[in-house]
Scaffold this active site. Structure first.
Site, short mmCIF file in Angstrom:
data_model
loop_
_atom_site.label_atom_id
_atom_site.label_comp_id
_atom_site.label_asym_id
_atom_site.label_seq_id
_atom_site.Cartn_x
_atom_site.Cartn_y
_atom_site.Cartn_z
N LYS A 80 -4.25 4.33 -1.22
CA LYS A 80 -4.65 4.97 -0.13
C LYS A 80 -5.98 5.90 0.06
O LYS A 80 -6.88 5.72 0.77
CB LYS A 80 -3.33 5.71 0.68
CG LYS A 80 -3.81 6.51 1.92
CD LYS A 80 -2.72 6.89 2.75
CE LYS A 80 -3.00 7.49 3.95
NZ LYS A 80 -2.05 8.32 4.37
N GLU A 114 -0.23 7.76 -0.60
CA GLU A 114 0.94 7.64 0.17
C GLU A 114 1.49 6.31 0.60
O GLU A 114 2.38 6.36 1.30
CB GLU A 114 0.87 8.66 1.57
CG GLU A 114 0.61 10.15 1.52
CD GLU A 114 0.12 10.90 2.42
OE1 GLU A 114 0.27 12.32 2.52
OE2 GLU A 114 -0.73 10.23 3.41
N TRP A 136 -2.56 20.30 2.74
CA TRP A 136 -3.25 20.49 1.65
C TRP A 136 -4.76 20.40 1.98
O TRP A 136 -5.47 20.66 1.08
CB TRP A 136 -2.84 19.57 0.51
CG TRP A 136 -3.09 18.28 0.55
CD1 TRP A 136 -3.10 17.32 1.48
CD2 TRP A 136 -3.88 17.39 -0.66
NE1 TRP A 136 -3.55 16.25 1.32
CE2 TRP A 136 -4.24 16.11 -0.06
CE3 TRP A 136 -4.36 17.60 -1.82
CZ2 TRP A 136 -4.93 15.02 -0.50
CZ3 TRP A 136 -4.95 16.70 -2.42
CH2 TRP A 136 -5.30 15.39 -1.83
N ASP A 137 -4.94 19.73 3.04
CA ASP A 137 -6.48 19.57 3.35
C ASP A 137 -7.32 21.01 3.30
O ASP A 137 -8.27 21.14 2.74
CB ASP A 137 -6.71 19.17 4.59
CG ASP A 137 -5.93 17.86 4.99
OD1 ASP A 137 -4.73 17.73 4.32
OD2 ASP A 137 -6.34 17.19 6.11
#
Length: 774
Positions: free
Chosen positions: A594, A482, A343-344
């Site tokens: 995270k 995550e 998705w970056d």
């Protein structure tokens, strides 16, 4: 020649690394890597490094990790679990210098000087070295290397070598490193080699030509093997040996198509031009990109340099001419993540390309369009409708995330991201919509974009299940955070899903109005009827978001606020990630995040946070974030900038920049290109307040007090606009295109060609904001 091997003199354009350290060498090779979107090359030293081959001895660390890559060249290596990986091709830059029968290698004798410089302005790698052998011979070398931005098939290496004494028997070898390629050789001729991947059947051809001159006179080469050149001579002190090597590469995705003629033609183009002309064309292409994508900051030299580093790698990673490839998590600079696409790309990279280089953005989105069949297949496999894009993607669009990996003790560890991190489908839809709104590219919207929006919306409508409480829930997911797996109603996922469905409905309405034949054909082809659209509207109305209307606070996922509070500040001195320090079980039971999750939602969908909502949520989640991902700090910087906390924004920007620019970065596997894209977002979408998705070109600057001026260019709906921001004014210049309306801090004016617009505001108007520390 020597003057061409010197870097740009203007300050802030050159990164330098002197000396050698086995602990940092691979990281330097990543930072200074070259690329043009088709080819990538790590900045390994070409001379004196010695051979490299694959070893099974895990406790031995390679002193260098030379790698050359071709975008889209994937195969299935012999790994467990089996995961497709980007295949390295022959290392064409290696040069061996043998003096009186002894090879020059860095571990022998004395390295008196070793300097590598990345000239970002020119897009070249420059090296200087002086080495004294055990026999007392001193050799000095200068080198220039590039991957052409003017001709993406081409690479160039120019090297200059001088010895300090007469009578040395010199042997210079220029070769392609052919060992350990992991590909089947098809053809090896003097100037060209062709290989095929064993699993995917892709074919790559590499052609090379080399010339050596002594004091300007050409010296004939021995050719004992294909793609290898050997020259011999007896030295004279101060005599200059000049090596010029051209390389050309071509890829074919089908075994029946031979790319060899394309590589040979590209090599002929380069050799006919000569290396100086190849260099000039490459520099001109980089100059054009810097003209469009450069950022100037008066008042912060360090961040200006960091943003140039970001733009350098963003430019190096994209290829608008190939819409069958995308950009992996480390670009073409290292082996980490096997070259896989996450998705970056859509969330962290697309904003830059959309604003600066829309042709590249379009190609990246077309990659996702071509992968729609695989996304539909994944959704069907999981029992849903529409398109569920893979969490990790390579060249087919199929899910490439391994289901299990081996842990430190050899135990299998289940990987759930490929099964549960579904927000990527909404992320891609978001990028599609933002690109179309910014560019007005109706052809893309009509022929590809609407279908992506519709099929991802269809997935979310089937994923959001109506339950007895009257809401529609999306259960068993992983959000951007995550650290917490298999959660219900992740706010980022649910709000993005609802947005995705709403925009798909808007897109269909527009398609029906403007292109009714296309709308009818699409609905017929994918069997989309009015009953299903009614269900979509119901989903938009009833998807649970986790928003508490009383406080304005989103719960990151159902039950997050019931978890144990944890003070992240107690762990900031630890070198290891917090989940490693406190263990997986305690991490999952704690309110520790995270990376930007709800904070990322603030950045992407600010309209979901009316009134004080953005500040309320940022104040709540920012102290809970451990920043266990390189994506996180930049997104926090962007949001902090929009909220007017410039001190925090700059701190997070510097943290992001340090990931790949510090002298000892942990970036041996490649640069973290998403973080670099996020750094650009923090400056342009955060501090400058640029919004390309509105009815006008919008700007709402909140310049830090220490910045005297921020200048950049942007493309919007066929226009090119130059923007210069100070603490109390904005100057906009329409460089190309018809007049447009531009909105600065809520004030809309008309911007006309050849008539710069100066909009003055009080300093407080640009810097005033919600106090996030209140």
């Amino acid at each position: 020649m020597l003057d061409l091997l010197q870097p740009t003199e203007a300050p802030g354009w050159v990164l330098a690394h002197e000396g050698y350290n086995v602990l940092t060498e691979s990281a330097v090779e990543s930072r200074f890597a070259l690329g043009n979107g088709f080819l990538g090359m790590r900045a390994a030293r070409s001379t004196s490094r010695g051979p490299t081959w694959v070893s099974w001895l895990g406790y031995i660390r390679w002193a260098s990790w030379p790698r050359c890559y071709v975008a889209g060249l994937f195969d299935m290596p012999n790994t467990e679990p089996p995961v497709p990986a980007l295949v390295p091709v022959a290392d064409w830059s290696r040069v061996r210098l043998i003096l009186d029968g002894e090879p020059l290698v860095s571990r022998e004798g004395e390295m008196l000087r070793g300097l590598r410089r990345l000239d970002m302005r020119r897009g070249v790698l420059l090296s200087e070295w002086t080495h004294r052998t055990p026999a007392g011979i001193t050799a000095t070398g200068h080198e220039l290397r590039l991957l052409s931005l003017a001709d993406r098939a081409a690479g160039l290496q120019v090297q200059r070598v001088v010895l300090d004494r007469d009578g040395v028997d010199v042997r210079l070898e220029a070769s392609f490193g052919l060992a350990g390629l992991g590909m089947e050789p098809i053809r090896l001729k003097n100037e060209v080699g062709t290989w095929r991947t064993e699993g995917t059947g892709k074919v790559v051809a590499m052609a090379g030509g080399a010339e050596l001159r002594l004091e300007g006179a050409s010296v004939p080469a021995e050719r004992p093997f294909p793609l290898r050149w050997i020259w011999r001579w007896r030295s004279k002190a101060g005599q200059v040996a000049e090596l010029a090597r051209h390389v050309a590469v071509a890829r074919s995705d089908r075994p029946a198509e031979d790319p060899t003629p394309h590589a040979e033609a590209a090599l002929e183009r380069g050799t006919n031009l000569g290396w100086r002309a190849v260099l000039r064309a490459h520099e001109a292409a980089w100059n054009d990109h810097w003209e469009d994508g450069g950022i100037d900051i008066d008042g912060d030299d360090d961040l200006e340099r960091a943003l140039r580093f970001a733009v350098y790698h963003l430019t190096s990673a994209a290829n608008p001419d190939d819409d069958r490839v995308s950009i992996g998590a480390r670009g073409l600079t290292g082996d980490a993540y096997f070259g896989h696409v996450f998705w970056d790309t859509e969330t962290y990279l697309l904003p830059y390309y959309t604003a600066v280089w829309p042709e590249a953005a379009r190609a990246l989105l077309m990659y996702r369009y071509h992968m729609l069949p695989a996304a539909r297949a994944k959704a069907e496999l999981f029992g849903y409708r529409g398109a569920l894009y893979p969490w990790e993607s390579a060249d087919t669009g199929e899910e490439t995330t391994p289901e299990t990996v081996l842990g430190p003790a050899g135990q299998p560890v289940e990987i759930l991201t490929g099964k549960m991190e579904h927000h990527i489908s909404a992320d891609i839809a978001y990028a599609v919509w933002q690109y179309w709104r910014a560019t007005g590219d109706d052809d893309f919207f009509r022929d590809a974009g609407v279908e992506i929006l519709v099929e991802t919306a269809r997935f979310w409508a089937s994923r959001a299940v109506a339950e007895a409480d009257g809401g529609r829930h999306i259960r068993h997911v992983i959000g951007p955070d995550e650290y917490h797996e298999d959660v219900d109603d992740n706010a980022f996922t649910n709000v993005m899903a609802r947005w995705n469905i709403a925009r798909a409905l808007d897109a269909l309405d527009l398609l029906r109005k403007r292109w009714p034949d296309h709308a009818a054909a699409l609905q017929d082809r994918i069997a989309l009827d009015d009953g299903e659209l009614d269900d979509w509207r119901d989903a938009v109305a009833r998807i649970v978001t986790g928003l508490d209307p009383t406080t304005g606070l989103y719960e990151q996922f159902a039950g997050f606020h019931a978890l144990k509070p944890l003070d992240v500040r107690d762990y900031v001195t630890h070198a290891l990630p917090i989940d490693v320090v406190i263990g997986r079980e305690q991490t999952q039971g704690s309110q520790v995040v995270k990376q930007a999750d709800v904070v990322a939602l603030i950045a992407l969908l600010p309209e979901a946070f009316p009134g004080e909502g953005a500040a309320v949520n940022f104040r709540h989640y920012e102290p809970r974030c451990a920043h266990g991902s390189s994506l996180s700090a930049a997104m926090h910087a962007r949001v902090a900038a929009r909220l007017g906390d410039s001190e925090m924004a700059l701190r997070y920007m510097r943290e992001t920049a340090s990931l790949d620019l510090d002298p000892d970065p942990n970036s041996a596997g490649g640069v973290r290109i998403a973080g670099l894209g996020g750094l650009w977002q923090a400056a342009i979408l955060g501090i400058a307040g640029l919004n390309l998705a509105g009815e006008t070109l919008e700007l709402d600057p909140k310049l830090p007090p220490t910045w005297r001026r921020l200048s950049f260019k942007v493309r919007w709906r066929g226009r090119s606009v130059g923007l210069s921001i100070t603490g109390d004014a904005v100057e906009a210049t329409l460089i190309d295109g018809d007049e447009i309306d531009i909105t600065v801090a809520g004030d809309t004016r008309t911007l006309q060609p050849r008539s710069p617009l100066h909009v003055s505001r009080s300093s407080a108007a640009f810097r005033g904001a919600v106090d996030v520390d209140a």
